[in-house]
Design a protein around this motif. Structure first.
Motif, mmCIF file in Angstrom:
data_model
loop_
_atom_site.group_PDB
_atom_site.id
_atom_site.type_symbol
_atom_site.label_atom_id
_atom_site.label_comp_id
_atom_site.label_asym_id
_atom_site.label_seq_id
_atom_site.Cartn_x
_atom_site.Cartn_y
_atom_site.Cartn_z
ATOM 1 N N LEU A 59 0.827 -1.204 0.000
ATOM 2 C CA LEU A 59 0.000 0.000 0.000
ATOM 3 C C LEU A 59 0.869 1.265 0.000
ATOM 4 N N THR A 60 0.308 2.341 0.483
ATOM 5 C CA THR A 60 0.982 3.633 0.386
ATOM 6 C C THR A 60 2.287 3.665 1.183
ATOM 7 N N LEU A 61 2.292 3.093 2.375
ATOM 8 C CA LEU A 61 3.484 3.140 3.212
ATOM 9 C C LEU A 61 4.665 2.468 2.523
ATOM 10 N N GLY A 62 4.409 1.351 1.839
ATOM 11 C CA GLY A 62 5.480 0.666 1.128
ATOM 12 C C GLY A 62 6.086 1.538 0.042
ATOM 13 N N HIS A 63 5.241 2.257 -0.681
ATOM 14 C CA HIS A 63 5.753 3.156 -1.720
ATOM 15 C C HIS A 63 6.597 4.270 -1.099
ATOM 16 N N GLY A 64 6.147 4.798 0.032
ATOM 17 C CA GLY A 64 6.911 5.852 0.701
ATOM 18 C C GLY A 64 8.283 5.372 1.131
ATOM 19 N N ILE A 65 8.342 4.169 1.694
ATOM 20 C CA ILE A 65 9.625 3.600 2.119
ATOM 21 C C ILE A 65 10.518 3.370 0.904
ATOM 22 N N ARG A 66 9.921 2.891 -0.184
ATOM 23 C CA ARG A 66 10.699 2.617 -1.405
ATOM 24 C C ARG A 66 11.323 3.906 -1.951
ATOM 25 N N ILE A 67 10.574 5.006 -1.938
ATOM 26 C CA ILE A 67 11.142 6.278 -2.388
ATOM 27 C C ILE A 67 12.264 6.715 -1.438
#
Length: 237
Positions: free
Chosen positions: A151-159
């Motif tokens: 979800l969104t948190l995973g994308h934030g961590i990836r960035i």
């Protein structure tokens, strides 16, 4: 004997969620941040609740592309020069407002193609230098994990990982595991699935070179309770 120099301390990189941010946390973040990157998520840059109230300006922002974008509804309305209202086109309005704030504060927007095309059509050259299509971004800024789409948190961590190829301490702020704008701090509907997906990735990132430690600045976060990542009290020290 040989001379050994002390290891360089790891950089900070922040992921800003839309949970509760106390005045103490806001002060601590501003005191500690320096020039470190901060990646905000979803509605952090929408309206006055987070951006204006806290005065925290991220360096990068991720917005998830909801159906109104994948179906092309918002893009079609932008082509017609529709004046977006929160009542009639809520999702289009949120994305439009986020991009206006990004222009105002020079925040880079990372998103999938339907969002990028909407922003380019709706705001033109003013926003173009700040736009980064997700696949192109990660091709230019490779990360050690490709399956971090929790979800969104995973994308934030990836960035956050993509911004710190030399390794870092990834500090989650406002990432409580609750539903955004929930009056009773209700758990996010997908909390357990996201936590289950994140846990092995958080553990792996500690060991893959050069190493990233993911910590939650709220030890009482529901993600911490689900053992997705450790909660710490030293984020701002």
């Amino acid at each position: 004997g040989r001379n050994f120099s002390a290891a360089e301390p790891k950089l900070d990189v922040w992921v800003l969620c839309t949970g509760t941010l106390s005045e103490e946390q806001v002060r601590g973040f501003k005191r500690r941040r320096g020039k470190s990157y901060a990646v905000s998520l979803n509605k952090f840059m929408f309206g006055p609740t987070f951006l204006e109230k806290t005065g925290i300006i991220p360096s990068h922002h991720w917005l998830v592309e909801v159906d109104a974008f994948t179906r092309g509804t918002c893009l079609e309305e932008a082509k017609k020069k529709t004046k977006f209202s929160e009542k009639k086109f809520p999702n289009c309005y949120v994305a439009f407002d986020i991009a206006r704030n990004a222009i105002k504060h020079k925040v880079h927007l990372v998103g999938k193609d339907p969002l990028i095309r909407f922003w380019e059509t709706a705001l033109g050259e003013a926003v173009s230098p700040l736009l980064h299509e997700a696949n192109s971004w990660f091709a230019d800024h490779p990360v050690p994990v490709s399956n971090l789409s929790a979800l969104t948190l995973g994308h934030g961590i990836r960035i956050a990982l993509s911004l710190t190829p030399q390794g870092a301490i990834v500090k989650l702020l406002g990432c409580d595991g609750t539903t955004t704008f929930s009056k009773n701090n209700a758990p996010h509907y997908d909390l357990k699935r996201v936590a289950k997906k994140l846990k092995p990735i958080v553990q792996m990132l500690r060991t893959v070179g050069p190493g990233w430690d993911i910590v939650n600045c709220n030890p009482k976060s529901l993600y911490v309770a689900e053992k997705a990542m450790p909660g710490v009290s030293w984020c701002f020290d």
